[in-house]
Enzyme design. Structure first.
Site: not given
Length: 342
Positions: A130, A255, A276
């Site tokens: 991520c 995250h 996201d």
């Protein structure tokens, strides 16, 4: 500051006296599991994981054999050139999101970054990539500004691959940026699945003489674990009149995401608009049609009550490091803490 992986999480729980060999073996297994969770076991890489997971997709009937071999060739070319293959990239979303927001009677105003592409996790980086995908989102925006483009891309408009970003962060460390982070990650990212976070974003951009502001929202400032001061800071950032507005990198434990803007609602509250990387390209295609656009907005809207992590970090791009003195000073990372401590 949040650093990923936190050094403290990589050591198993121990007792003062370990009298049994069973306990030692159990602790060793726990340690290896934690290292694997944070990509610190050095097993695998983006390319290795890509091939392994694409093979699984073929066995599951999710990918044809022909597509598998075509993707292998594309992956090899992308890795050789250091340029992302674009398979997970969704473009031209900001104008669509702006139109949807303004059509909502409950929205008084909307502020958005100038431009940004969405990059989703793929076969090669699911579970650990991520931070890299959010760097790609940031770079996809910065390339549209002449000053930033000249520093980053020398006029070229290509977003680097994850493997290339790993290489560039290592290069930034060798130039003396963030020695603490370099030590924590063993000075090596290439051919690993190590997680990165906000500090690596600042390290990379600073090495290219791009000034960054690192802001630590180190504890909740509202009821029920909420962060109204984070929302207020983001609102002030996007409301500031500038010719070019970059998105914000948002980190919390485990995250990271990209803040592309926010809405001001009739009740006076703000709602963040967030990309996201865990949302795939099919989901981002919701914005392609009027019928499914609201499904897309459910993916990006984040009200105050949905942001309850204990600690957030934000990275904002804030210009160019014009002088050699500024460049050298930014080799040591510093952050602004909100709320400020007495």
């Amino acid at each position: 500051m949040i650093r990923r992986p936190p050094r403290s999480t990589l050591f198993p729980y121990t007792t003062l006296f370990r009298s049994h060999e069973v306990r030692k073996l159990q602790e060793q297994r726990e340690f290896e599991l934690l290292k694997a969770q944070y990509g610190m076991d050095n097993n695998g890489s983006f390319r290795d994981q890509s091939i392994k997971n694409m093979q699984k997709a073929v066995y599951a009937g999710e990918m044809s054999v022909a597509d598998f071999y075509n993707r292998q060739v594309e992956l090899r070319v992308a890795e050789m050139n250091g340029v992302d293959d674009g398979h997970s990239c969704s473009k031209d979303l900001i104008p669509k999101i702006r139109a949807i927001c303004l059509s909502n009677n409950n929205v008084l105003a909307v502020w958005l970054c100038t431009t940004v592409d969405h990059y989703a996790a793929t076969y090669g980086d699911k579970g650990w990539g991520c931070g890299y995908r959010n760097i790609q989102m940031m770079l996809s925006s910065l390339m549209h500004n002449t000053r930033y483009n000249e520093k980053l891309f020398n006029g070229e408009n290509s977003v680097p691959s994850i493997s290339k970003i790993q290489e560039l962060i290592e290069w930034s460390w060798r130039k003396g940026f963030d020695p603490q982070g370099c030590e924590q990650l063993g000075g090596k990212l290439c051919n690993t699945r190590k997680w990165i976070g906000a500090t690596e974003v600042v390290t990379l951009l600073s090495a290219f003489r791009i000034r960054c502001q690192l802001v630590d929202f180190h504890r909740p400032t509202g009821p029920d674990g909420t962060h109204p001061e984070l929302f207020q800071w983001v609102a002030e950032y996007f409301q500031k009149q500038e010719d070019f507005k970059a998105p914000l990198y948002l980190q919390h434990q485990g995250h990271s995401r990209t803040i592309i803007g926010l809405e001001h609602l009739k009740d006076g509250s703000f709602r963040l608009l967030v990309f996201d990387p865990s949302h795939n390209r099919i989901q981002m295609d919701y914005f392609s049609s009027t019928a499914s656009a609201m499904n897309g907005m459910r993916l990006v809207r984040r009200p105050l009550g949905a942001m309850k992590a204990r600690h957030y970090q934000v990275v904002a791009v804030a210009g160019i490091l014009e002088t050699e003195q500024e460049f050298k000073q930014n080799k040591i990372l510093r952050s602004v803490r909100i709320p400020r401590e007495n």
